[in-house]
Design an enzyme around this catalytic site. Structure first.
Site, PDB file in Angstrom:
ATOM      1  N   HIS A 181       0.829  -1.212   0.000  1.00  0.00           N
ATOM      2  CA  HIS A 181       0.000   0.000   0.000  1.00  0.00           C
ATOM      3  C   HIS A 181       0.861   1.259   0.000  1.00  0.00           C
ATOM      4  O   HIS A 181       1.937   1.297   0.598  1.00  0.00           O
ATOM      5  CB  HIS A 181      -1.009   0.004   1.145  1.00  0.00           C
TER       6      HIS A 181
ATOM      7  N   ASP B 109       5.817   2.092   7.196  1.00  0.00           N
ATOM      8  CA  ASP B 109       4.449   1.655   6.860  1.00  0.00           C
ATOM      9  C   ASP B 109       3.800   2.658   5.928  1.00  0.00           C
ATOM     10  O   ASP B 109       3.134   3.565   6.355  1.00  0.00           O
ATOM     11  CB  ASP B 109       3.656   1.501   8.174  1.00  0.00           C
TER      12      ASP B 109
ATOM     13  N   GLU C 279      -5.295   1.413   2.120  1.00  0.00           N
ATOM     14  CA  GLU C 279      -5.195   0.184   2.918  1.00  0.00           C
ATOM     15  C   GLU C 279      -5.499   0.473   4.380  1.00  0.00           C
ATOM     16  O   GLU C 279      -6.156  -0.305   5.069  1.00  0.00           O
ATOM     17  CB  GLU C 279      -3.771  -0.405   2.785  1.00  0.00           C
ATOM     18  N   GLU C 280      -5.006   1.628   4.825  1.00  0.00           N
ATOM     19  CA  GLU C 280      -5.058   1.963   6.257  1.00  0.00           C
ATOM     20  C   GLU C 280      -6.462   2.192   6.794  1.00  0.00           C
ATOM     21  O   GLU C 280      -6.662   2.253   8.003  1.00  0.00           O
ATOM     22  CB  GLU C 280      -4.191   3.199   6.534  1.00  0.00           C
TER      23      GLU C 280
ATOM     24  N   ASP D 252       4.498  -5.137   3.027  1.00  0.00           N
ATOM     25  CA  ASP D 252       3.990  -4.059   3.872  1.00  0.00           C
ATOM     26  C   ASP D 252       4.830  -4.051   5.142  1.00  0.00           C
ATOM     27  O   ASP D 252       4.659  -4.922   6.000  1.00  0.00           O
ATOM     28  CB  ASP D 252       2.501  -4.301   4.181  1.00  0.00           C
TER      29      ASP D 252
ATOM     30  N   HIS E 217       2.055   4.308  12.351  1.00  0.00           N
ATOM     31  CA  HIS E 217       0.814   5.068  12.604  1.00  0.00           C
ATOM     32  C   HIS E 217       1.046   6.248  13.542  1.00  0.00           C
ATOM     33  O   HIS E 217       0.103   6.776  14.114  1.00  0.00           O
ATOM     34  CB  HIS E 217      -0.319   4.165  13.134  1.00  0.00           C
TER      35      HIS E 217
END
Ligand code: BES
Ligand code: ZN
Length: 482
Positions: free
Chosen positions: A203, A219, A253-254, A281, A363
């Protein structure tokens, strides 16, 4: 969810259909279960739902009613696949969820080309891609930077294809229902088996509590960097696959695998034969002793996982490209591979570390490149990606391997493994048997090149026998215990 409400309001708006249907205008079809249900709600007499499997239905439907799908529900395609008979419609939804490939179909024969390619992997290039993506500040799917990032990846991949003078490479921007961010697909057409697809993806979006600061270096700029380096090496060497090879950079994706879910569903609806899928990923944080953690849970395929183990044993057991592996699990649909596995395709997810030892900064605004500082870890995944693409996208029929290379014959008979290794230097230094969870379940050392060992302790399943010579070079062979 938004899409369903939109769909239903359109259906209600057109809810003035007559209950009379012309007998000649009925046909069999496959469609998404939600579409079938929406049509049924609109006009119960205009459709018979014959069978439903996962999220696909086999239906007998009136043409007038089916027409509403085309105009009001989907903007791509008719919204259904026409079938000749009831039997065709029902059997399609049953069997296409089962992959046509299994563990025994994947072989390792392309040593010379694979070794040439993995020698060319350069961590510096991966760093360049990660820094380029991190510099967008955010790639949150609703932000304009997310679209810019997809376009930048496209420009980068296009430049690689242009530099190699390739006209058989194409690019597609895929728009989505569930996100303003599009996905990107790059295709190298297969020479012999163009209808068979071998895919790697990752992603391109990122997420944090603050939409404007989501660097997403690990990420998942790292996964896109890993994939970009695979592309660079393949194009630079003039690679022409026998099967069609695709590289995907997904949107959103998230927020719930949105991009990959829509793409995998389209592939399934179109009956596309995806031979195997590998997800990258998070590839650049070395949190565990071992280099690569193969995610082994209900969202990945045992067959493909064991093939990745074979590849690692064969190409990465010794020498300049040596690396180690282990297994771990997410135990939920943690990334885009789950979108493919859910449609019955074989999917694997080789990951940067064991699940609970992976990058703790993801994140957050702290997911920046300096956490790793170089791309040596991500480069290992490019090597595995190259090994996977080259060995899986070759001709479907078994290629003949070079005769002077060591080869292993193994046969399971009466709770014994009979083996014979040809052309090995000296004796077998070690034999290890590895299961689908990358666990070493049986070890022997200093064996003759021909013999038998008891495998009475092994439960039914698929295993890889890893024979090593005195120099640490592996010869691998899979076998089945029934
Ligand atoms: N890269 C993560 C998945 C991940 C994180 C795997 C840590 C293994 C260890 C991915 O981008 C992500 O955040 N996924 C979500 C789920 C998704 C369906 C929104 C997650 O794990 O919460
Ligand atoms: Zn991710």
């Amino acid at each position: 969810m938004k899409k369903t409400i939109f769909t239903l309001s359109f259906i209600l708006f057109f809810g003035f259909l007559s209950a009379q249907h012309d007998e000649n205008k009925w046909f069999y079809a496959n469609m998404h279960v939600e579409s079938a249900q929406a049509l049924k709600n609109l006009d119960p007499d205009g459709i018979q739902i014959l069978a439903t499997h996962t999220n696909q239905s086999a239906v007998y439907v009136n043409e007038e009613l089916a027409h509403h799908l085309h105009h009001n529900i989907l903007t791509h395609g008719p919204g259904f696949l026409l079938r000749k008979s009831e039997e065709d419609a029902v059997s399609f939804i049953q069997k296409s969820f089962e992959s046509r490939f299994n563990v025994m179909d994947f072989t390792i024969t392309e040593d010379a080309f694979v070794e040439q390619c993995i020698d060319l992997v350069n961590a510096q290039n991966i760093e360049e891609t990660i820094l380029m993506l991190q510099a967008f500040g955010t790639r949150y799917h609703e932000r304009p930077e997310a679209v810019q990032a997809i376009n930048a990846i496209k420009a980068k991949w296009e430049a690689l294809a242009a530099a190699a003078g390739r006209t058989d490479v194409s690019f597609e921007i895929v728009e989505h229902f569930g996100s303003p961010m599009p996905s990107l697909i790059m295709t190298i057409n297969g020479v012999d088996n163009p209808d068979e697809y071998v895919i790697i993806g990752g992603h391109a979006d990122s997420i944090t509590w603050s939409a404007s600061n989501a660097p997403g270096a690990d990420d998942n700029a790292s996964g896109i960097g890993t994939i970009t380096e695979v592309i660079r090496v393949l194009l630079e060497t003039g690679y022409r696959p026998q099967k069609t090879v695709q590289f995907m950079a997904y949107a959103a994706e998230e927020i719930g695998l949105v991009g990959s879910d829509e793409i995998a569903q389209t592939y399934f609806d179109e009956g596309k034969n995806v031979v195997a899928y590998v997800q990258f990923d998070m590839t650049n944080y070395k949190g565990s002793t071992q280099d690569i953690a193969i995610i082994e849970d209900d969202h990945t395929s045992d067959d493909l996982n064991i093939f990745l183990i074979e590849l690692l044993e064969h190409y990465n057991s010794t020498g300049a490209h040596a690396l180690t592996y282990t297994s771990s699990a997410c135990n939920y649909a943690c990334s885009d591979h789950a979108s493919w596995e859910a449609r019955g395709y074989l999917a694997s997810f080789p990951f940067e570390a064991r699940f609970n030892q992976s990058n703790p900064e993801i994140h957050t605004t702290g997911d920046v490149y300096s956490v790793s500082g170089n791309s040596n870890h991500a480069a290992k995944f490019s090597k595995l990606g190259l090994e996977f693409i080259i060995e899986v996208a070759k001709r479907s029929t078994l290629s003949t391997s070079e005769v002077d290379k060591p080869t292993a014959n193994v046969v399971v008979n009466n709770k014994e493994l009979l083996y014979e290794i040809n052309n090995m230097n000296g004796k077998i230094k070690s034999l290890n048997i590895v299961d689908t969870s990358a666990r070493n379940v049986l070890s022997k050392s200093d064996l003759e090149t021909k013999g038998k060992i008891s495998i009475a302790s092994l439960p039914a399943g698929v295993y890889v026998a890893v024979f090593k010579d005195a120099n640490g070079k592996s010869i691998v062979k899979k076998f089945l215990v029934k």
